[in-house]
Design an enzyme around this catalytic site. Structure first.
Site, mmCIF file in Angstrom:
data_model
loop_
_atom_site.group_PDB
_atom_site.id
_atom_site.type_symbol
_atom_site.label_atom_id
_atom_site.label_comp_id
_atom_site.label_asym_id
_atom_site.label_seq_id
_atom_site.Cartn_x
_atom_site.Cartn_y
_atom_site.Cartn_z
ATOM 1 N N GLY A 18 0.803 -1.222 0.000
ATOM 2 C CA GLY A 18 0.000 0.000 0.000
ATOM 3 C C GLY A 18 0.835 1.271 0.000
ATOM 4 O O GLY A 18 0.492 2.261 0.651
ATOM 5 N N LYS A 19 1.935 1.254 -0.782
ATOM 6 C CA LYS A 19 2.770 2.462 -0.878
ATOM 7 C C LYS A 19 1.969 3.647 -1.371
ATOM 8 O O LYS A 19 2.128 4.768 -0.914
ATOM 9 C CB LYS A 19 3.913 2.218 -1.874
ATOM 10 N N TYR A 56 -5.849 -7.944 -15.525
ATOM 11 C CA TYR A 56 -5.441 -8.999 -14.595
ATOM 12 C C TYR A 56 -3.986 -8.829 -14.145
ATOM 13 O O TYR A 56 -3.575 -9.356 -13.135
ATOM 14 C CB TYR A 56 -5.581 -10.388 -15.237
ATOM 15 N N CYS A 384 -18.818 3.318 -20.875
ATOM 16 C CA CYS A 384 -18.006 3.025 -22.056
ATOM 17 C C CYS A 384 -18.543 1.785 -22.782
ATOM 18 O O CYS A 384 -19.587 1.866 -23.420
ATOM 19 C CB CYS A 384 -16.528 2.936 -21.690
ATOM 20 N N GLY A 386 -20.129 -0.522 -21.555
ATOM 21 C CA GLY A 386 -21.461 -0.713 -20.982
ATOM 22 C C GLY A 386 -22.503 0.139 -21.693
ATOM 23 O O GLY A 386 -23.642 -0.281 -21.912
ATOM 24 N N HIS A 510 -15.570 7.909 -19.036
ATOM 25 C CA HIS A 510 -15.368 7.230 -17.751
ATOM 26 C C HIS A 510 -15.542 8.213 -16.600
ATOM 27 O O HIS A 510 -14.555 8.807 -16.154
ATOM 28 C CB HIS A 510 -13.961 6.641 -17.686
ATOM 29 N N GLU A 512 -15.953 7.583 -13.562
ATOM 30 C CA GLU A 512 -15.323 7.092 -12.324
ATOM 31 C C GLU A 512 -13.952 7.717 -12.071
ATOM 32 O O GLU A 512 -13.532 7.865 -10.928
ATOM 33 C CB GLU A 512 -15.228 5.557 -12.348
HETATM 34 N N1 GLN Z 1 -13.906 -1.561 -26.298
HETATM 35 C C1 GLN Z 1 -14.672 -0.361 -26.424
HETATM 36 C C2 GLN Z 1 -14.012 0.660 -27.333
HETATM 37 O O1 GLN Z 1 -12.844 0.585 -27.600
HETATM 38 C C3 GLN Z 1 -14.957 0.239 -25.057
HETATM 39 C C4 GLN Z 1 -13.733 0.679 -24.315
HETATM 40 C C5 GLN Z 1 -13.950 0.853 -22.844
HETATM 41 O O2 GLN Z 1 -14.914 0.353 -22.276
HETATM 42 N N2 GLN Z 1 -13.043 1.563 -22.182
HETATM 43 O O3 GLN Z 1 -14.665 1.559 -27.789
#
Ligand code: GLN
Length: 537
Positions: A18-19, A56, A384, A386, A510, A512
């Site tokens: 946790g640096k 991952y 995105c 989603g 995004h 987030e």
């Molecule tokens: N794979 C999609 C794209 O390139 C969505 C990318 C993402 O969800 N960051 O547009």
């Protein structure tokens, strides 16, 4: 000239101590004491940036306003400090070597043998000091990735050694983060791993000024004394970092242990002004004392490694606190969703978030989750990929375009409702070539998104290649899905909504990445509010 001071954070014994959190917590305390602080991360791997890494490997790839794809620790820095970071805040070995090799090809070292010392170390030192040269910061904290003793870290530790010597002890110090493990069988905390890792650091000519010791149990005075004696530091420079209930407790814990005061003392800076952390503690207070609870399904294909969705899960913590609500996440693997089990797996959820991602693994599961949320009137948030899946689901099941898809997954599909951006068509290289960083967007008045942001002009960070295909816009809007956020320059659709639904929002960007403790993201806050309403029936 502004005298910027440097704090280096190295890690010993194991990785994952946790640096990033310790660096961010120290920075927070210094910021609260009135100093301007930033944090940078040096990553000893050969990728130019983590943009080409599978989540991952290292968890989420974080994106800055200026379009840098960076280590997820930069997300912690922004969430704690509430100030944006940039390309200059994350440097990798790949980037260092690339610039040295570019210079060599240009002939900048003509006649010389180009070597790790001095050329690579000079480049590392140059990068470390770039943010300092802006004159914007009193203190720069530099986190060295990896663990002391790794072959990859050696040029970084050598660069730190040289900088300590060049800058002098009042201007540059080293904090070594280590582990003091508890041996249950012996009932004891053990100092030997720390002694060894400090010895290893000293072999490279660096002796730590401060030890921060990660531990599961209180470290006694006696053990502090032992650590101090054998690691060549003063007893008050041995700081305990005990496991915390939440990462947001760490600034308070570090304050109680005196970490910020010790740092300021060594850098000969005043510690008169105390950190107040008023807004911060107000956030924690609400986070720890929720008056209600919601359960959100997070549908993604990397759910085995939760760090893959770090910024999303942190944004839920921020938004939960604002709503005084505990946000429980049900992690759902998109590959595990089938037409038969979708109802069983998603039942009882108060909101569904379909996560970002790349490639076709688990795609049909994501589309099924969207359909369920749309039909069952459950608050839906698509980010995105989603958002793209929400458009595909709508085209397939409402417009009856059976072959609706994204050309990312099916190159020659008949109804490419999501396709490659014009600007992406000629690009063949993978690294750093997506649509990245902050772009403006104009929201339609009257939309849910506008209501959440309370403004029409927003700027949000992107990381994608594919986009909403505007040739389907009219048909999709006629059927009831609206494009409520548009890029004012390019006309690209950035936000879609279904007005005839309690809360159905998909965003191409995004959100987030921009949620912080002091500025929880308005869309996450509004989504949780909608989930709360859903939970109350
Ligand atoms: N794979 C999609 C794209 O390139 C969505 C990318 C993402 O969800 N960051 O547009």
């Amino acid at each position: 000239m502004h005298n910027t001071k440097y704090v280096f954070v190295t890690g010993g014994v194991t990785s994952s101590l946790g640096k990033g959190i310790i660096a961010a917590s120290l920075a927070k305390l210094l910021q609260e004491r009135g100093y301007s602080v930033t944090i940078q991360k040096l990553d000893p791997y050969i990728n130019i940036d983590p943009g080409t890494l599978n989540p991952y490997e290292h968890g989420e790839c974080y994106v800055t306003d200026d379009g840098a794809e960076t280590d997820l620790d930069l997300g912690h820095y922004e969430r704690f400090l509430n100030i944006p970071t940039s390309q200059a805040n994350n440097v990798t070995t790949g980037r260092i070597y690339q610039s040295v090799i570019d210079k060599e090809r240009k002939g900048e070292f003509l006649g010389k043998t180009v070597q790790v010392i001095p050329h690579i170390t000079d480049e590392i030192k140059h990068r470390i000091q770039l943010l300092g040269e802006t004159g914007d910061y009193d203190i720069i904290i530099t986190e060295i990735g990896g663990t002391v003793g790794d072959i990859e870290s050696l040029p970084y530790v050598e660069s730190v050694r040289q900088l300590l010597w060049e800058k002098g002890e009042e201007n540059a110090i080293v904090i070594h983060l280590t582990l003091v493990p508890y041996l249950a069988a012996a009932g004891e905390l053990k100092t030997k791993p720390t002694q060894h890792s400090v010895k290893m650091l000293m072999q490279s000519g660096v002796s730590p000024d401060i030890l921060v010791c990660r531990t599961e149990h209180e470290i006694s005075d006696e053990i502090k004394h032992k650590l101090a004696l054998f690691c060549n530091v003063k007893k008050e420079d041995v700081i305990q970092s005990i496991d915390a209930e939440t990462i947001y407790d760490v600034p308070n814990l570090m304050f109680e242990e005196g970490l910020d005061k010790v740092v300021l003392g060594k850098l000969k800076l005043s510690s008169e002004k105390q950190p107040e952390l008023i807004a911060w503690n107000n956030f924690i207070q609400k986070h720890k004392n929720p008056t209600s609870e919601v359960e959100i399904g997070l549908i993604g294909k990397y759910v085995e490694l939760r760090d893959s969705y770090k910024s999303i899960s942190e944004a839920f913590i921020h938004a939960g606190s604002t709503n005084e609500t505990k946000v429980k996440i049900r992690w759902i693997h998109s590959e595990s969703l089938t037409p038969k089990n979708v109802e069983k797996k998603l039942t009882g959820l108060n909101g569904i978030l379909v996560a970002p991602g790349f490639g076709d693994r688990g795609i049909e599961g994501k589309i099924k989750a969207v359909k369920y949320a749309r039909e069952q009137q459950i608050p839906f948030f698509g980010i995105c990929l989603g958002m793209q899946m929400a458009v595909i689901e709508f085209a397939r099941n409402v417009l009856n375009l059976e072959d609706a898809f994204s050309t990312e997954m099916k190159k020659n599909c008949k109804s490419p409702v999501i396709n490659l951006m014009e600007s992406q068509k000629k690009i063949t290289k993978k690294g750093g070539t997506m649509r990245l960083g902050a772009w403006d967007c104009t929201l339609s008045e009257g939309s849910k998104t506008f209501a959440a942001y309370q403004t029409a002009s927003i700027s949000e960070r992107h990381r994608h290649r594919f986009e909403f295909n505007n040739s389907y816009l009219k048909a999709i809007e006629r059927a009831g899905m609206k494009a409520t956020g548009i890029n004012p320059k390019t006309g690209l659709v950035e936000v879609i909504e279904i007005p005839d639904h309690p809360w159905f929002v998909g965003v191409q960007y995004h959100p987030e990445y921009k949620s912080t403790v002091l500025n929880p993201h308005p869309l996450f806050v509004d989504f949780i509010k909608a989930a709360l309403k859903q939970s109350k029936g």
